[in-house]
Design a protein around this motif. Sequence first.
Motif, mmCIF file in Angstrom:
data_model
loop_
_atom_site.group_PDB
_atom_site.id
_atom_site.type_symbol
_atom_site.label_atom_id
_atom_site.label_comp_id
_atom_site.label_asym_id
_atom_site.label_seq_id
_atom_site.Cartn_x
_atom_site.Cartn_y
_atom_site.Cartn_z
ATOM 1 N N VAL A 8 8.128 0.391 -5.471
ATOM 2 C CA VAL A 8 9.001 1.533 -5.703
ATOM 3 C C VAL A 8 10.306 1.346 -4.933
ATOM 4 C CG1 VAL A 8 7.057 3.121 -6.024
ATOM 5 C CG2 VAL A 8 8.076 2.878 -3.750
ATOM 6 N N GLY A 9 11.313 2.109 -5.329
ATOM 7 C CA GLY A 9 12.586 2.094 -4.626
ATOM 8 C C GLY A 9 12.739 3.247 -3.660
ATOM 9 N N THR A 10 11.719 4.090 -3.561
ATOM 10 C CA THR A 10 11.752 5.224 -2.639
ATOM 11 C C THR A 10 11.723 4.722 -1.190
ATOM 12 O OG1 THR A 10 10.495 6.487 -4.278
ATOM 13 C CG2 THR A 10 10.614 7.391 -2.046
ATOM 14 N N VAL A 11 12.557 5.289 -0.344
ATOM 15 C CA VAL A 11 12.596 4.907 1.071
ATOM 16 C C VAL A 11 11.638 5.811 1.846
ATOM 17 C CG1 VAL A 11 14.014 4.683 3.135
ATOM 18 C CG2 VAL A 11 14.980 4.137 0.880
ATOM 19 N N PRO A 12 10.567 5.263 2.423
ATOM 20 C CA PRO A 12 9.592 6.107 3.138
ATOM 21 C C PRO A 12 10.095 6.492 4.523
ATOM 22 C CG PRO A 12 8.900 3.810 3.202
ATOM 23 C CD PRO A 12 10.156 3.845 2.386
ATOM 24 N N THR A 13 10.142 7.785 4.788
ATOM 25 C CA THR A 13 10.545 8.292 6.105
ATOM 26 C C THR A 13 9.650 9.470 6.466
ATOM 27 O OG1 THR A 13 12.128 9.911 5.225
ATOM 28 C CG2 THR A 13 12.961 7.678 5.668
ATOM 29 N N GLN A 14 9.637 9.810 7.727
ATOM 30 C CA GLN A 14 8.883 10.985 8.175
ATOM 31 C C GLN A 14 9.407 12.235 7.482
ATOM 32 O OE1 GLN A 14 6.314 10.702 10.509
ATOM 33 N NE2 GLN A 14 5.804 12.834 10.029
ATOM 34 N N GLN A 15 10.732 12.319 7.307
ATOM 35 C CA GLN A 15 11.322 13.488 6.663
ATOM 36 C C GLN A 15 10.891 13.611 5.212
ATOM 37 O OE1 GLN A 15 13.466 15.784 8.370
ATOM 38 N NE2 GLN A 15 12.795 16.958 6.591
ATOM 39 N N ALA A 19 0.820 -1.218 0.000
ATOM 40 C CA ALA A 19 0.000 0.000 0.000
ATOM 41 C C ALA A 19 0.852 1.267 0.000
ATOM 42 C CB ALA A 19 -0.936 -0.007 1.200
ATOM 43 N N ILE A 20 1.924 1.292 0.800
ATOM 44 C CA ILE A 20 2.709 2.527 0.887
ATOM 45 C C ILE A 20 3.385 2.848 -0.447
ATOM 46 C CG2 ILE A 20 4.906 1.508 1.697
ATOM 47 C CD1 ILE A 20 5.015 3.923 3.684
ATOM 48 N N ALA A 21 3.694 1.821 -1.220
ATOM 49 C CA ALA A 21 4.270 2.053 -2.546
ATOM 50 C C ALA A 21 3.249 2.746 -3.450
ATOM 51 C CB ALA A 21 4.722 0.736 -3.164
ATOM 52 N N GLU A 22 1.986 2.327 -3.375
ATOM 53 C CA GLU A 22 0.945 2.962 -4.189
ATOM 54 C C GLU A 22 0.736 4.415 -3.773
ATOM 55 O OE1 GLU A 22 -0.196 1.912 -6.838
ATOM 56 O OE2 GLU A 22 -0.911 -0.162 -6.790
ATOM 57 N N TRP A 23 0.779 4.678 -2.456
ATOM 58 C CA TRP A 23 0.610 6.066 -2.026
ATOM 59 C C TRP A 23 1.775 6.921 -2.503
ATOM 60 C CZ3 TRP A 23 -4.109 6.485 -1.364
ATOM 61 C CH2 TRP A 23 -4.881 5.624 -0.587
ATOM 62 N N ILE A 24 2.973 6.366 -2.535
ATOM 63 C CA ILE A 24 4.126 7.111 -3.040
ATOM 64 C C ILE A 24 3.969 7.409 -4.528
ATOM 65 C CG2 ILE A 24 6.596 6.865 -3.578
ATOM 66 C CD1 ILE A 24 6.890 5.508 -0.808
ATOM 67 N N VAL A 25 3.526 6.429 -5.298
ATOM 68 C CA VAL A 25 3.269 6.662 -6.729
ATOM 69 C C VAL A 25 2.202 7.741 -6.898
ATOM 70 C CG1 VAL A 25 2.380 5.640 -8.850
ATOM 71 C CG2 VAL A 25 4.011 4.369 -7.444
ATOM 72 N N ASN A 26 1.122 7.643 -6.117
ATOM 73 C CA ASN A 26 0.055 8.639 -6.216
ATOM 74 C C ASN A 26 0.556 10.041 -5.894
ATOM 75 O OD1 ASN A 26 -1.726 6.603 -6.874
ATOM 76 N ND2 ASN A 26 -2.844 6.638 -4.946
ATOM 77 N N LEU A 27 1.421 10.146 -4.877
ATOM 78 C CA LEU A 27 1.986 11.450 -4.532
ATOM 79 C C LEU A 27 2.868 11.991 -5.650
ATOM 80 C CD1 LEU A 27 2.855 10.812 -0.777
ATOM 81 C CD2 LEU A 27 1.296 12.585 -1.626
ATOM 82 N N GLY A 28 3.643 11.111 -6.273
ATOM 83 C CA GLY A 28 4.479 11.544 -7.385
ATOM 84 C C GLY A 28 3.659 12.012 -8.568
ATOM 85 N N GLU A 29 2.616 11.248 -8.902
ATOM 86 C CA GLU A 29 1.777 11.621 -10.046
ATOM 87 C C GLU A 29 0.973 12.888 -9.760
ATOM 88 O OE1 GLU A 29 1.980 9.606 -13.274
ATOM 89 O OE2 GLU A 29 3.709 9.821 -11.952
ATOM 90 N N ALA A 30 0.540 13.074 -8.510
ATOM 91 C CA ALA A 30 -0.148 14.315 -8.158
ATOM 92 C C ALA A 30 0.779 15.511 -8.355
ATOM 93 C CB ALA A 30 -0.633 14.257 -6.712
#
Length: 598
Positions: A213-220, A104-115
């Motif tokens: 995705v290869g993006t590392v999810p962090t609070q920052q 799920a977090i990968a999909e949210w990252i993709v959605n944020l990028g596309e937004a």
Amino acid sequence: MATVTRPVRETHDGPRNLVEMSWDPITRIVGSLGIYTKIDFANKQVAECHSTSSIFRGYSVFMKGKDPRDAHFITSRICGICGDNHATCACYAQNMAFGVRPPAIAEWIVNLGEAAEYMFDHCIYQDNLVGVDYCEQMVRETTPSVWAKAQKKAAPHAADHGYRTIADIMTALNPFTGDFYREALQMSRLTREMFCLMEGRHVHPSTLYPGGVGTVPTQQLFTDYLVRLMKYVEFMKKVVPLHNDLFDFFYEALPGYEEVGRRRVLLGCWGSWNDPKVCDYEYRHMNEWGKAMYVTPGVVVDGKTVTNNLVDINLGIRILLGSSFYDDWEGDEMFVTHDPLGNPVDRRHPWNQTTTPRPQRRDFEGKYSWVMSPRWKHPETGEHLALDTGGGPIARLWSTALAGTVDIGYIKATGHSVKIYLPKTAMKPEVEFEWKIPKWSNAIERNRARTYFQAYAAACALHFAEKAMEELHAGRTRTFTDFTVPDEAIGCGFHEAVRGVLSHHVVIRDGKIANYHPYPPTPWNANPRDVYGTPGPYEDAVQNTPIFEENGPDKFKGVDIMRAVRSFDPCLPCGVHMYTGEGKLLEVRHVPMFGAQG
């Protein structure tokens, strides 16, 4: 621009003098788009239009035989503007073909990028490219009477955007010198940074893959995104009222201006931003996860929804020829006879298309463009509809509004409108905007929808960031799901590129790509007349467009024609690409090694 005056057509009143004018290439877009017209200056109307493209699209040729895992990296190079949209759509098609569901977090990252991509591209196009058609310099040169009215017209929403008169707004849009023009450039830089936080690199992502995705999810990471997003949200509180004042003024100052770029409401939207709770990328569930998208897919004909079902949308796609420089594939192999649900697949569907270029001299009575003619076959009437994307936003908002299913707090589709809620920011209070289904699909309303969709994308991004941080705080930080490439499979991805519908169809055999066809928005919008003689959307929108420009043929700029075409947000790299056939050996050269003699 070439101009030739000659009596071309007879009317009941006698000879009709039409002036042949062409703009090739069209400026302020990417690629080789040519618009060829015949203009009736006596009646101030465009009598005829042909849309052409002068280089060949070749990705469907050289994708064959490639490793399916490379599809998103290769196809992102289709365009230097919306390459990430292609990479995303290719990943969607790969996910289906490989049978993989990202976390799920990968999909949210993709959605944020596309937004972020929607916010970036619509901002720079609307205010730094399309906006120039409505700026002081252009209006002064083409319609001085309108400039005089603009100087006297108070801007109704001056308190929201800071410009006292409509003329002040036009001056602020002047390229390179206008205040608003320069501010929009800064905002486009900010949104590009947002994109890179999520997808690594703009415009060819380095962190998107099938399976995640290869993006590392962090609070920052999410904080850095949100800081920029809130600045953009505040900017939107200025942008929406500013453009409403400008566009409403044109209707008031030029009665009949609603006819510029107007065509029948034939809109296609393939949906955007998947909900990971629903989307499993299985074809047999495609209707369910399609309707759960945060932009609702749909075909809208004459203002009414024909379908929101992605399976129906997929099966209705037809690729027609007619005026395009290709051989037909009627007798070629059928790659896919039935979809995974058992529905028959047409020979003219992208899964079964064969691309064989046939270069020849351009002939407006015969073949004249390298763009094929995508159509959507109406399941009841059998009509091959020349759907357009309206530049993307008008189709997205119209389909979403009618469906009435999106309701996420920041966005609510009502059945006749879309409400957009933007929270309090540093300098401005909370705001609610409402995009209402317009009377027309024309140049002004395509542009207006683009403004509202910037706010829509920002509001959705707030929701996506919240969802991503929920996953992060719950410790669900894995961003990738393992998969294996099957020996044989088919897949399709549906997405919205910035300027409209985007689909990728792949056929895998023996572990390699056997057939691959991406169909971005520009082929849907820029296509020529098809085998049935139906004009493409650019052609249709420009033909019969009234001319309000006050210059005669000798100084004619064609601003009304340009406004009609540019309202679709043309981007021809997505329509055509260079092709070198088998190649040609030019020279064999032997170069000595470093330090070698002779």
